[in-house]
Design a protein around this motif. Structure first.
Motif, mmCIF file in Angstrom:
data_model
loop_
_atom_site.group_PDB
_atom_site.id
_atom_site.type_symbol
_atom_site.label_atom_id
_atom_site.label_comp_id
_atom_site.label_asym_id
_atom_site.label_seq_id
_atom_site.Cartn_x
_atom_site.Cartn_y
_atom_site.Cartn_z
ATOM 1 N N THR A 133 0.819 -1.203 0.000
ATOM 2 C CA THR A 133 0.000 0.000 0.000
ATOM 3 C C THR A 133 0.854 1.254 0.000
ATOM 4 O O THR A 133 2.001 1.255 0.450
ATOM 5 N N ASN A 134 0.267 2.336 -0.491
ATOM 6 C CA ASN A 134 0.877 3.657 -0.432
ATOM 7 C C ASN A 134 -0.193 4.666 -0.085
ATOM 8 O O ASN A 134 -1.347 4.507 -0.508
ATOM 9 N N TYR A 135 0.195 5.699 0.650
ATOM 10 C CA TYR A 135 -0.752 6.703 1.112
ATOM 11 C C TYR A 135 -0.215 8.107 0.882
ATOM 12 O O TYR A 135 0.993 8.344 0.944
ATOM 13 N N ALA A 136 -1.139 9.033 0.686
ATOM 14 C CA ALA A 136 -0.779 10.434 0.712
ATOM 15 C C ALA A 136 -0.331 10.795 2.123
ATOM 16 O O ALA A 136 -0.862 10.268 3.106
ATOM 17 N N ASP A 137 0.637 11.712 2.216
ATOM 18 C CA ASP A 137 1.135 12.096 3.537
ATOM 19 C C ASP A 137 0.014 12.613 4.437
ATOM 20 O O ASP A 137 0.037 12.405 5.649
ATOM 21 N N SER A 138 -0.966 13.256 3.836
ATOM 22 C CA SER A 138 -2.030 13.886 4.622
ATOM 23 C C SER A 138 -2.945 12.873 5.310
ATOM 24 O O SER A 138 -3.677 13.244 6.235
ATOM 25 N N VAL A 139 -2.906 11.605 4.884
ATOM 26 C CA VAL A 139 -3.805 10.612 5.479
ATOM 27 C C VAL A 139 -3.055 9.471 6.165
ATOM 28 O O VAL A 139 -3.686 8.597 6.779
ATOM 29 N N LYS A 140 -1.733 9.459 6.084
ATOM 30 C CA LYS A 140 -0.955 8.378 6.698
ATOM 31 C C LYS A 140 -1.242 8.284 8.187
ATOM 32 O O LYS A 140 -1.279 9.289 8.892
ATOM 33 N N GLY A 141 -1.457 7.057 8.649
ATOM 34 C CA GLY A 141 -1.749 6.816 10.050
ATOM 35 C C GLY A 141 -3.212 6.967 10.416
ATOM 36 O O GLY A 141 -3.619 6.611 11.527
ATOM 37 N N ARG A 142 -4.020 7.496 9.498
ATOM 38 C CA ARG A 142 -5.457 7.672 9.760
ATOM 39 C C ARG A 142 -6.323 6.839 8.834
ATOM 40 O O ARG A 142 -7.387 6.372 9.258
ATOM 41 N N PHE A 143 -5.896 6.661 7.598
ATOM 42 C CA PHE A 143 -6.673 5.926 6.603
ATOM 43 C C PHE A 143 -5.995 4.586 6.316
ATOM 44 O O PHE A 143 -4.767 4.479 6.337
ATOM 45 N N THR A 144 -6.814 3.575 6.014
ATOM 46 C CA THR A 144 -6.302 2.266 5.636
ATOM 47 C C THR A 144 -7.052 1.763 4.414
ATOM 48 O O THR A 144 -8.292 1.680 4.434
ATOM 49 N N ILE A 145 -6.306 1.434 3.368
ATOM 50 C CA ILE A 145 -6.895 0.835 2.174
ATOM 51 C C ILE A 145 -6.747 -0.678 2.272
ATOM 52 O O ILE A 145 -5.727 -1.185 2.754
ATOM 53 N N SER A 146 -7.773 -1.387 1.838
ATOM 54 C CA SER A 146 -7.725 -2.855 1.841
ATOM 55 C C SER A 146 -8.539 -3.371 0.666
ATOM 56 O O SER A 146 -9.264 -2.614 0.024
ATOM 57 N N ARG A 147 -8.393 -4.665 0.390
ATOM 58 C CA ARG A 147 -9.129 -5.265 -0.713
ATOM 59 C C ARG A 147 -9.565 -6.672 -0.338
ATOM 60 O O ARG A 147 -8.920 -7.349 0.468
ATOM 61 N N ASP A 148 -10.669 -7.083 -0.931
ATOM 62 C CA ASP A 148 -11.182 -8.443 -0.777
ATOM 63 C C ASP A 148 -11.386 -8.979 -2.182
ATOM 64 O O ASP A 148 -12.372 -8.628 -2.851
ATOM 65 N N ASP A 149 -10.453 -9.794 -2.635
ATOM 66 C CA ASP A 149 -10.513 -10.275 -4.007
ATOM 67 C C ASP A 149 -11.727 -11.176 -4.242
ATOM 68 O O ASP A 149 -12.286 -11.190 -5.346
#
Length: 114
Positions: free
Chosen positions: A58-74
């Protein structure tokens, strides 16, 4: 055809949480990088987070790091964005994107306000 449908947006107070979902169809979901973008009024659309297939790196914008989490369910052909500690500046329309081919969803509004 490729379809991306976002859901889960809404109005939340500062410090609150929301979970966005993006349901997909029309392609082999497990083969593709998926991303979340957002666009606030008067601003350019910006990349929020990206998740790779297989490795799920995963990669995040600096403005959301530590607050947002991206995930996927294939298995469900879906990508998610868990948003915690929301701030008023997170207010935007959030879009799901499949970068390969440049496919976008219709967007879902997130408003952070007291």
């Amino acid at each position: 055809q490729v379809q991306l449908v976002e859901s889960g947006g809404g109005l939340v107070q500062p410090g609150g949480s929301l979970r966005l979902s993006c349901a997909t169809s029309g392609f082999t979901f497990s083969d593709y990088v998926m991303s979340w973008y957002r666009q606030a009024p008067g601003l350019h659309r910006e990349l929020v987070a990206t998740i790779a297939p297989a490795s799920r790196s995963t990669n995040y914008a600096d403005s959301v790091k530590g607050r947002f989490t991206i995930s996927r369910d294939d298995a469900k052909r879906a990508v998610y964005l868990q948003m915690n500690s929301l701030k008023p500046e997170d207010t935007a329309v959030y879009y799901c994107r499949r970068p390969a081919g440049g496919y976008w969803g219709q967007g879902t509004q997130v408003t952070v306000s007291s």
